[in-house]
Design an enzyme around this catalytic site. Structure first.
Site, PDB file in Angstrom:
ATOM      1  N   ARG A 179      19.777 -17.344   3.209  1.00 46.07           N
ATOM      2  CA  ARG A 179      18.316 -17.433   3.046  1.00 46.07           C
ATOM      3  C   ARG A 179      17.655 -17.956   4.324  1.00 46.07           C
ATOM      4  O   ARG A 179      16.474 -17.714   4.566  1.00 46.07           O
ATOM      5  CB  ARG A 179      17.925 -18.315   1.846  1.00 46.07           C
ATOM      6  CG  ARG A 179      16.403 -18.488   1.694  1.00 46.07           C
ATOM      7  CD  ARG A 179      15.970 -18.881   0.289  1.00 46.07           C
ATOM      8  NE  ARG A 179      16.775 -19.944  -0.259  1.00 46.07           N
ATOM      9  CZ  ARG A 179      16.698 -21.241   0.108  1.00 46.07           C
ATOM     10  NH1 ARG A 179      15.828 -21.623   1.020  1.00 46.07           N
ATOM     11  NH2 ARG A 179      17.479 -22.137  -0.443  1.00 46.07           N
ATOM     12  N   TYR A 239      -3.905  -1.901   1.990  1.00 44.48           N
ATOM     13  CA  TYR A 239      -2.979  -1.515   0.920  1.00 44.48           C
ATOM     14  C   TYR A 239      -3.356  -2.308  -0.348  1.00 44.48           C
ATOM     15  O   TYR A 239      -3.703  -3.494  -0.272  1.00 44.48           O
ATOM     16  CB  TYR A 239      -1.533  -1.790   1.360  1.00 44.48           C
ATOM     17  CG  TYR A 239      -0.579  -1.788   0.206  1.00 44.48           C
ATOM     18  CD1 TYR A 239      -0.494  -0.689  -0.654  1.00 44.48           C
ATOM     19  CD2 TYR A 239       0.213  -2.896  -0.078  1.00 44.48           C
ATOM     20  CE1 TYR A 239       0.352  -0.698  -1.741  1.00 44.48           C
ATOM     21  CE2 TYR A 239       1.069  -2.911  -1.160  1.00 44.48           C
ATOM     22  CZ  TYR A 239       1.127  -1.807  -1.995  1.00 44.48           C
ATOM     23  OH  TYR A 239       1.957  -1.826  -3.083  1.00 44.48           O
ATOM     24  N   ASP A 272      -1.421  -5.100  10.443  1.00 42.69           N
ATOM     25  CA  ASP A 272      -0.358  -4.400   9.717  1.00 42.69           C
ATOM     26  C   ASP A 272      -0.160  -3.058  10.420  1.00 42.69           C
ATOM     27  O   ASP A 272      -1.029  -2.192  10.402  1.00 42.69           O
ATOM     28  CB  ASP A 272      -0.770  -4.220   8.253  1.00 42.69           C
ATOM     29  CG  ASP A 272       0.322  -3.578   7.406  1.00 42.69           C
ATOM     30  OD1 ASP A 272       1.061  -2.736   7.947  1.00 42.69           O
ATOM     31  OD2 ASP A 272       0.415  -3.884   6.212  1.00 42.69           O
ATOM     32  N   LYS A 312       9.004   1.683   5.177  1.00 45.37           N
ATOM     33  CA  LYS A 312       8.407   2.966   5.542  1.00 45.37           C
ATOM     34  C   LYS A 312       9.122   3.575   6.754  1.00 45.37           C
ATOM     35  O   LYS A 312      10.313   3.758   6.719  1.00 45.37           O
ATOM     36  CB  LYS A 312       6.904   2.749   5.747  1.00 45.37           C
ATOM     37  CG  LYS A 312       6.258   1.952   4.607  1.00 45.37           C
ATOM     38  CD  LYS A 312       6.283   2.692   3.281  1.00 45.37           C
ATOM     39  CE  LYS A 312       6.174   1.829   2.041  1.00 45.37           C
ATOM     40  NZ  LYS A 312       5.145   0.840   1.967  1.00 45.37           N
TER      41      LYS A 312
HETATM   42  O1  7XF Z   1       6.233  -4.541  -0.060  1.00 45.76           O
HETATM   43  P1  7XF Z   1       6.278  -3.197   0.569  1.00 45.76           P
HETATM   44  O2  7XF Z   1       7.457  -2.982   1.461  1.00 45.76           O
HETATM   45  O3  7XF Z   1       6.071  -2.103  -0.444  1.00 45.76           O
HETATM   46  O4  7XF Z   1       5.035  -3.124   1.595  1.00 45.76           O
HETATM   47  C1  7XF Z   1       3.729  -3.416   1.256  1.00 45.76           C
HETATM   48  C2  7XF Z   1       2.827  -2.669   2.176  1.00 45.76           C
HETATM   49  C3  7XF Z   1       2.272  -3.347   3.243  1.00 45.76           C
HETATM   50  N1  7XF Z   1       1.453  -2.724   4.122  1.00 45.76           N
HETATM   51  C4  7XF Z   1       1.185  -1.428   3.990  1.00 45.76           C
HETATM   52  C5  7XF Z   1       0.269  -0.780   4.973  1.00 45.76           C
HETATM   53  C6  7XF Z   1       1.728  -0.693   2.956  1.00 45.76           C
HETATM   54  O5  7XF Z   1       1.424   0.607   2.858  1.00 45.76           O
HETATM   55  C7  7XF Z   1       2.569  -1.320   2.016  1.00 45.76           C
HETATM   56  C8  7XF Z   1       3.180  -0.590   0.885  1.00 45.76           C
HETATM   57  N2  7XF Z   1       2.592   0.637   0.605  1.00 45.76           N
HETATM   58  C9  7XF Z   1       3.181   1.615  -0.309  1.00 45.76           C
HETATM   59  C10 7XF Z   1       2.235   2.818  -0.341  1.00 45.76           C
HETATM   60  O6  7XF Z   1       1.084   2.709   0.101  1.00 45.76           O
HETATM   61  O7  7XF Z   1       2.649   3.884  -0.764  1.00 45.76           O
HETATM   62  C11 7XF Z   1       3.439   0.976  -1.647  1.00 45.76           C
HETATM   63  C12 7XF Z   1       3.688   1.856  -2.786  1.00 45.76           C
HETATM   64  S1  7XF Z   1       2.906   1.186  -4.284  1.00 45.76           S
END
Ligand code: 7XF
Length: 397
Positions: A57, A110, A184, A209
């Protein structure tokens, strides 16, 4: 171990020198804990007098390798990896904020990030203002002595809004040098855009991603100066969230990262072709893609990004039901959230990734009911276009 019992043998038996195999690829250190040669060494590791690992951790070779590679790609001093993008975001915020502090965020984020800021933070007496930060004057108007963090996405999820990182950093730092501008960078990746070089203080990633790129891991990262990263490691990750990325996930992301540039080049080339196709089709009302000169920040995107990315949003000339009809007719493009995978993914932000927004907040953030978001994959561009075309044809009225 000769005079010990079966139960002891089954645990301690066998002898294997673990060092010096010289593997090309870093092996998976699937170990929750690391033993000490002496109690004194354990104490030195805990106090930081000796560098090394003692508990996953806190630190693990696979985490350290991945985090330092991401820091290098972003041009930052240090990095940290997390069990998800949200883990990264919440660990960063909880480490840097205290009750009474103020955050300014762009209003297009997001959905869960928006929810954390909009619903979560006010419960802890943290004040959040949302604004359209594509106009720097809107930031300047909101800055105040309690402001600690300015939070942005560019390109923003889901409508590809572009913010001027250099301008926002200058405005925030002119007001107060220790305000942190967090960007971000999930949609762009460090291959296309490096916010720290443009003046930002913190870079956030949903590593789920493009960085991983293969749709098989949920992970997050923060990159910043060493002092900030040490603080987030010691507070946010260690005891606020405990949002630890497992060694196997680190291994998979490290593997995915090796082809980031190749994948991004192909993703972007595909996206440009597809955006141009969508824009010329009369049945598509509006296309949001920073690589089209119809995008309001086309010039800024060119200046700030190496390529315009591979996320496209578009509005169809119809209501939500018509959008569903169209998306349901897609055969190659998969109906799924997330992005940055080899597969082309299509989703409906208002009812999916951004369903945390109220209808008013959606309208205010320019996320319309008939907006669809496409994460352009690595298939052949002409096959993706054929699929979109047949889906449009099939629901022609
Ligand atoms: O916790 P995650 O790895 O899903 O990331 C959160 C997140 C943070 N910043 C951006 C710009 C994101 O697009 C996301 C997650 N987005 C996905 C999407 O828009 O499809 C989550 C699917 S519900």
């Amino acid at each position: 171990m000769d005079n010990t019992d079966f139960a002891t043998h089954q645990i301690h038996g066998g002898s294997l020198e673990r060092k010096n195999f010289r593997p090309l690829v870093t092996p998976i250190y699937q170990s929750s804990t690391f033993y000490f040669d002496t109690v004194e060494q354990g104490a030195a590791l805990f106090s930081g007098d000796e560098d090394g690992y003692f508990y996953t951790r806190i630190d693990n070779p696979n985490q350290r390798e991945l985090a330092s590679r991401l820091a290098e790609l972003e041009g930052g001093e240090a990095g940290l990896v997390f069990a998800s993008g949200m883990g990264a975001i919440s660990s960063m915020f909880w480490s840097l904020l205290s009750s009474g502090d103020h955050v300014i965020a762009d209003k297009t984020l997001y959905g869960c990030t928006h929810e954390l800021l909009n619903e979560g933070f006010p419960r802890f007496n943290i004040d959040v203002d949302f604004a359209d930060l594509s106009n720097v004057v809107n930031l300047e108007k909101l800055l105040r002595p309690e402001t600690k963090i300015v939070y942005t996405e560019t390109p923003a999820n889901p409508n590809l809004k572009i913010l001027d990182i250099e301008q926002l950093a200058a405005a925030a730092h002119n007001y107060k040098p220790d305000i942190k501008l967090a960007v971000d960078n999930t949609f762009a990746t460090p291959y296309l855009q490096q916010p720290l070089a443009l003046g930002a203080d913190i870079v956030i990633h949903s590593v789920t991603k493009y960085l991983n790129g293969h749709g098989d891991v949920v992970a997050g990262a923060v990159v910043s100066d060493s002092e900030t990263i040490e603080l987030i490691a010691a507070n946010g990750l260690r005891y606020f969230t405990g949002s630890v990325l497992g060694p196997f996930e680190c291994f998979l992301v490290s593997r995915g990262l090796k082809t980031l540039d190749l994948r991004m080049e192909k993703h972007c080339a595909n996206a440009q072709e597809i955006a141009e196709f969508l824009e010329q089709d009369k049945r598509v009302k509006k296309v949001y893609y920073p690589g089209l000169d119809s995008h309001p920040a086309y010039e800024l995107a060119k200046k700030q990004m190496k390529l315009p990315g591979a996320m496209i949003s578009f509005e169809l000339d119809g209501d939500k039901g018509y959008c569903a009809l169209f998306a349901n007719a897609c055969k190659l493009c998969r109906r799924a959230v997330s992005l940055g995978d080899a597969e082309t993914l299509i989703q409906h932000p208002a009812s999916m990734t951004h369903n945390t927004y109220s209808p008013e907040a959606l309208a205010d953030a320019d996320i319309s009911e008939n907006l669809l978001r496409l994460s352009v994959g690595l298939e052949s561009a002409s096959d993706i276009i054929s699929d979109l075309k047949q889906a449009l044809d099939s629901c022609d009225r």
